[in-house]
Write an enzyme that holds these catalytic residues in place. Structure first.
Site, PDB file in Angstrom:
ATOM      1  N   HIS A   4      12.818  -3.012   1.531  1.00  0.00           N
ATOM      2  CA  HIS A   4      12.306  -1.705   1.966  1.00  0.00           C
ATOM      3  C   HIS A   4      13.211  -0.620   1.416  1.00  0.00           C
ATOM      4  O   HIS A   4      14.445  -0.739   1.491  1.00  0.00           O
ATOM      5  CB  HIS A   4      12.245  -1.613   3.494  1.00  0.00           C
ATOM      6  CG  HIS A   4      11.328  -2.630   4.068  1.00  0.00           C
ATOM      7  ND1 HIS A   4       9.969  -2.525   3.958  1.00  0.00           N
ATOM      8  CD2 HIS A   4      11.576  -3.814   4.684  1.00  0.00           C
ATOM      9  CE1 HIS A   4       9.408  -3.593   4.500  1.00  0.00           C
ATOM     10  NE2 HIS A   4      10.363  -4.399   4.940  1.00  0.00           N
ATOM     11  N   ASP A  22       1.673 -15.794   6.137  1.00  0.00           N
ATOM     12  CA  ASP A  22       1.193 -17.165   5.904  1.00  0.00           C
ATOM     13  C   ASP A  22       1.204 -17.502   4.404  1.00  0.00           C
ATOM     14  O   ASP A  22       1.564 -18.613   4.016  1.00  0.00           O
ATOM     15  CB  ASP A  22      -0.218 -17.343   6.468  1.00  0.00           C
ATOM     16  CG  ASP A  22      -0.239 -17.428   7.995  1.00  0.00           C
ATOM     17  OD1 ASP A  22       0.845 -17.596   8.601  1.00  0.00           O
ATOM     18  OD2 ASP A  22      -1.328 -17.311   8.582  1.00  0.00           O
ATOM     19  N   ARG A  33      13.871   4.228  11.878  1.00  0.00           N
ATOM     20  CA  ARG A  33      12.634   5.023  11.898  1.00  0.00           C
ATOM     21  C   ARG A  33      11.825   4.685  13.164  1.00  0.00           C
ATOM     22  O   ARG A  33      12.370   4.214  14.138  1.00  0.00           O
ATOM     23  CB  ARG A  33      11.860   4.763  10.606  1.00  0.00           C
ATOM     24  CG  ARG A  33      12.658   5.180   9.357  1.00  0.00           C
ATOM     25  CD  ARG A  33      11.879   4.975   8.085  1.00  0.00           C
ATOM     26  NE  ARG A  33      10.691   5.818   8.061  1.00  0.00           N
ATOM     27  CZ  ARG A  33       9.697   5.675   7.176  1.00  0.00           C
ATOM     28  NH1 ARG A  33       9.787   4.732   6.237  1.00  0.00           N
ATOM     29  NH2 ARG A  33       8.653   6.465   7.203  1.00  0.00           N
ATOM     30  N   ASN A  81       7.932  -5.843  -1.431  1.00  0.00           N
ATOM     31  CA  ASN A  81       7.929  -4.741  -0.474  1.00  0.00           C
ATOM     32  C   ASN A  81       6.496  -4.661   0.050  1.00  0.00           C
ATOM     33  O   ASN A  81       5.634  -4.056  -0.594  1.00  0.00           O
ATOM     34  CB  ASN A  81       8.341  -3.426  -1.129  1.00  0.00           C
ATOM     35  CG  ASN A  81       8.408  -2.288  -0.110  1.00  0.00           C
ATOM     36  OD1 ASN A  81       7.907  -2.418   1.006  1.00  0.00           O
ATOM     37  ND2 ASN A  81       9.015  -1.179  -0.501  1.00  0.00           N
ATOM     38  N   PRO A  93       0.795  -1.226   0.000  1.00  0.00           N
ATOM     39  CA  PRO A  93       0.000   0.000   0.000  1.00  0.00           C
ATOM     40  C   PRO A  93       0.826   1.274   0.000  1.00  0.00           C
ATOM     41  O   PRO A  93       1.852   1.370   0.674  1.00  0.00           O
ATOM     42  CB  PRO A  93      -0.824  -0.111   1.292  1.00  0.00           C
ATOM     43  CG  PRO A  93      -0.114  -1.116   2.125  1.00  0.00           C
ATOM     44  CD  PRO A  93       0.543  -2.061   1.177  1.00  0.00           C
ATOM     45  N   ASN A  94       0.318   2.218  -0.754  1.00  0.00           N
ATOM     46  CA  ASN A  94       0.842   3.588  -0.848  1.00  0.00           C
ATOM     47  C   ASN A  94       2.136   3.709  -1.652  1.00  0.00           C
ATOM     48  O   ASN A  94       2.605   4.816  -1.895  1.00  0.00           O
ATOM     49  CB  ASN A  94       1.009   4.220   0.545  1.00  0.00           C
ATOM     50  CG  ASN A  94      -0.319   4.365   1.262  1.00  0.00           C
ATOM     51  OD1 ASN A  94      -1.247   4.922   0.695  1.00  0.00           O
ATOM     52  ND2 ASN A  94      -0.431   3.838   2.473  1.00  0.00           N
ATOM     53  N   TYR A 130      11.902   8.592   0.961  1.00  0.00           N
ATOM     54  CA  TYR A 130      11.781   7.600  -0.113  1.00  0.00           C
ATOM     55  C   TYR A 130      12.443   8.006  -1.428  1.00  0.00           C
ATOM     56  O   TYR A 130      12.429   7.215  -2.375  1.00  0.00           O
ATOM     57  CB  TYR A 130      10.287   7.307  -0.375  1.00  0.00           C
ATOM     58  CG  TYR A 130       9.580   6.740   0.843  1.00  0.00           C
ATOM     59  CD1 TYR A 130       9.927   5.494   1.351  1.00  0.00           C
ATOM     60  CD2 TYR A 130       8.579   7.457   1.496  1.00  0.00           C
ATOM     61  CE1 TYR A 130       9.287   4.972   2.472  1.00  0.00           C
ATOM     62  CE2 TYR A 130       7.931   6.943   2.612  1.00  0.00           C
ATOM     63  CZ  TYR A 130       8.298   5.709   3.094  1.00  0.00           C
ATOM     64  OH  TYR A 130       7.665   5.195   4.203  1.00  0.00           O
ATOM     65  N   GLU A 165      12.559  -9.742   0.981  1.00  0.00           N
ATOM     66  CA  GLU A 165      11.821  -8.579   1.491  1.00  0.00           C
ATOM     67  C   GLU A 165      12.663  -7.326   1.236  1.00  0.00           C
ATOM     68  O   GLU A 165      13.846  -7.297   1.576  1.00  0.00           O
ATOM     69  CB  GLU A 165      11.598  -8.776   3.001  1.00  0.00           C
ATOM     70  CG  GLU A 165      10.931  -7.613   3.697  1.00  0.00           C
ATOM     71  CD  GLU A 165      10.858  -7.837   5.213  1.00  0.00           C
ATOM     72  OE1 GLU A 165      11.194  -8.950   5.700  1.00  0.00           O
ATOM     73  OE2 GLU A 165      10.505  -6.878   5.922  1.00  0.00           O
ATOM     74  N   ARG A 171       5.612  12.463  -2.471  1.00  0.00           N
ATOM     75  CA  ARG A 171       5.711  13.034  -1.123  1.00  0.00           C
ATOM     76  C   ARG A 171       6.880  12.384  -0.405  1.00  0.00           C
ATOM     77  O   ARG A 171       7.385  11.358  -0.813  1.00  0.00           O
ATOM     78  CB  ARG A 171       4.429  12.755  -0.329  1.00  0.00           C
ATOM     79  CG  ARG A 171       3.220  13.539  -0.806  1.00  0.00           C
ATOM     80  CD  ARG A 171       1.992  13.175   0.025  1.00  0.00           C
ATOM     81  NE  ARG A 171       2.315  13.154   1.449  1.00  0.00           N
ATOM     82  CZ  ARG A 171       1.798  12.294   2.335  1.00  0.00           C
ATOM     83  NH1 ARG A 171       0.948  11.386   1.959  1.00  0.00           N
ATOM     84  NH2 ARG A 171       2.145  12.362   3.594  1.00  0.00           N
ATOM     85  N   ALA A 226       3.417  -1.008   4.563  1.00  0.00           N
ATOM     86  CA  ALA A 226       2.936  -1.005   5.957  1.00  0.00           C
ATOM     87  C   ALA A 226       2.473  -2.390   6.412  1.00  0.00           C
ATOM     88  O   ALA A 226       2.513  -2.694   7.620  1.00  0.00           O
ATOM     89  CB  ALA A 226       1.812   0.011   6.111  1.00  0.00           C
TER      90      ALA A 226
HETATM   91  O1  CA2 Z   1      10.752   1.751   3.208  1.00  0.00           O
HETATM   92  C1  CA2 Z   1       9.868   1.078   2.659  1.00  0.00           C
HETATM   93  O2  CA2 Z   1       9.977   0.618   1.525  1.00  0.00           O
HETATM   94  C2  CA2 Z   1       8.538   0.844   3.382  1.00  0.00           C
HETATM   95  O3  CA2 Z   1       8.100  -0.470   3.079  1.00  0.00           O
HETATM   96  C3  CA2 Z   1       7.582   1.872   2.825  1.00  0.00           C
HETATM   97  C4  CA2 Z   1       6.210   1.853   3.528  1.00  0.00           C
HETATM   98  C5  CA2 Z   1       6.374   1.912   5.033  1.00  0.00           C
HETATM   99  O4  CA2 Z   1       5.090   1.750   5.653  1.00  0.00           O
HETATM  100  C6  CA2 Z   1       7.308   0.834   5.552  1.00  0.00           C
HETATM  101  O5  CA2 Z   1       7.434   0.983   6.946  1.00  0.00           O
HETATM  102  C7  CA2 Z   1       8.667   0.958   4.891  1.00  0.00           C
HETATM  103  C8  CA2 Z   1       5.390   3.068   3.077  1.00  0.00           C
HETATM  104  C9  CA2 Z   1       5.170   3.172   1.602  1.00  0.00           C
HETATM  105  C10 CA2 Z   1       4.459   4.456   1.317  1.00  0.00           C
HETATM  106  O6  CA2 Z   1       5.287   5.248   0.516  1.00  0.00           O
HETATM  107  C11 CA2 Z   1       4.955   6.559   0.337  1.00  0.00           C
HETATM  108  C12 CA2 Z   1       5.739   7.253  -0.565  1.00  0.00           C
HETATM  109  C13 CA2 Z   1       5.496   8.567  -0.804  1.00  0.00           C
HETATM  110  C14 CA2 Z   1       4.444   9.219  -0.149  1.00  0.00           C
HETATM  111  C15 CA2 Z   1       3.685   8.525   0.740  1.00  0.00           C
HETATM  112  C16 CA2 Z   1       3.934   7.177   0.983  1.00  0.00           C
END
Ligand code: CA2
Length: 160
Positions: free
Chosen positions: A114, A101, A121, A88, A24-25, A37, A112, A32, A91
């Protein structure tokens, strides 16, 4: 350099399928929080992965969903079809026993990834439900981590 010494389908070697799943996201990547990121988009990640898979002679399926159920279904569908998974879970890494599972039922290696260093963090990002059953975990390398994951998969499959 492209296939100078026997890589890929040009030589007749069977291509293994690598499924690359994004949670997700991650569709918001590049829009953003560039300090966390970076500025690359998910399309840039897909291009990086496609080039790396082509270089190593693998077929690729690259997908993203904001839904936990989609990810579980795709992982299940990879059984018997994909040679490896790069995921990846975003969240869902920190919440999803269902994704763990599903991955535990996948017979091949999975990695995996990230983009950020989750361990530097918030504390809720320090725990992963999937790390304990992954072949490898890559965090904090930016989107280059996806390329490292594909390299690692190729090595594990003996295709490097
Ligand atoms: O660092 C990563 O790749 C994460 O998997 C990214 C997830 C976060 O919940 C993990 O803890 C670490 C979040 C992805 C959302 O990415 C966004 C990018 C730009 C703006 C908003 C969200």
């Amino acid at each position: 350099m492209d296939a100078p010494h026997g890589r890929g389908i040009a030589t007749g070697r069977a291509m293994g399928l690598i499924c690359i799943f994004n949670g997700p996201n991650l569709n918001l990547l590049g829009t953003r929080e560039p300090e966390i990121y970076g500025r690359d988009t998910l399309d840039d990640v897909e291009t990086l992965c496609a080039e790396k898979c082509r270089e190593l002679g693998h077929a690729m399926r690259f997908m993203q969903s904001n839904s936990e159920g989609d990810l579980v279904t795709w992982i299940q569908e990879a059984r018997g079809k994909a040679d490896a998974i790069v995921i990846n879970p975003a969240a869902y890494t920190h919440t999803s026993i269902a994704i763990r599972d599903a991955l535990s039922a996948f017979e091949g290696p999975f990695i995996e990834v990230h983009i950020s260093n989750v361990h530097a963090r918030e504390s809720f990002r320090h725990h992963s439900y999937v790390s304990g059953i992954a072949s490898a975990v890559i965090a904090g390398c930016g989107i280059a981590g996806y390329g490292y994951a594909i390299d690692t998969v190729a090595r594990l499959l003996g295709h490097d």
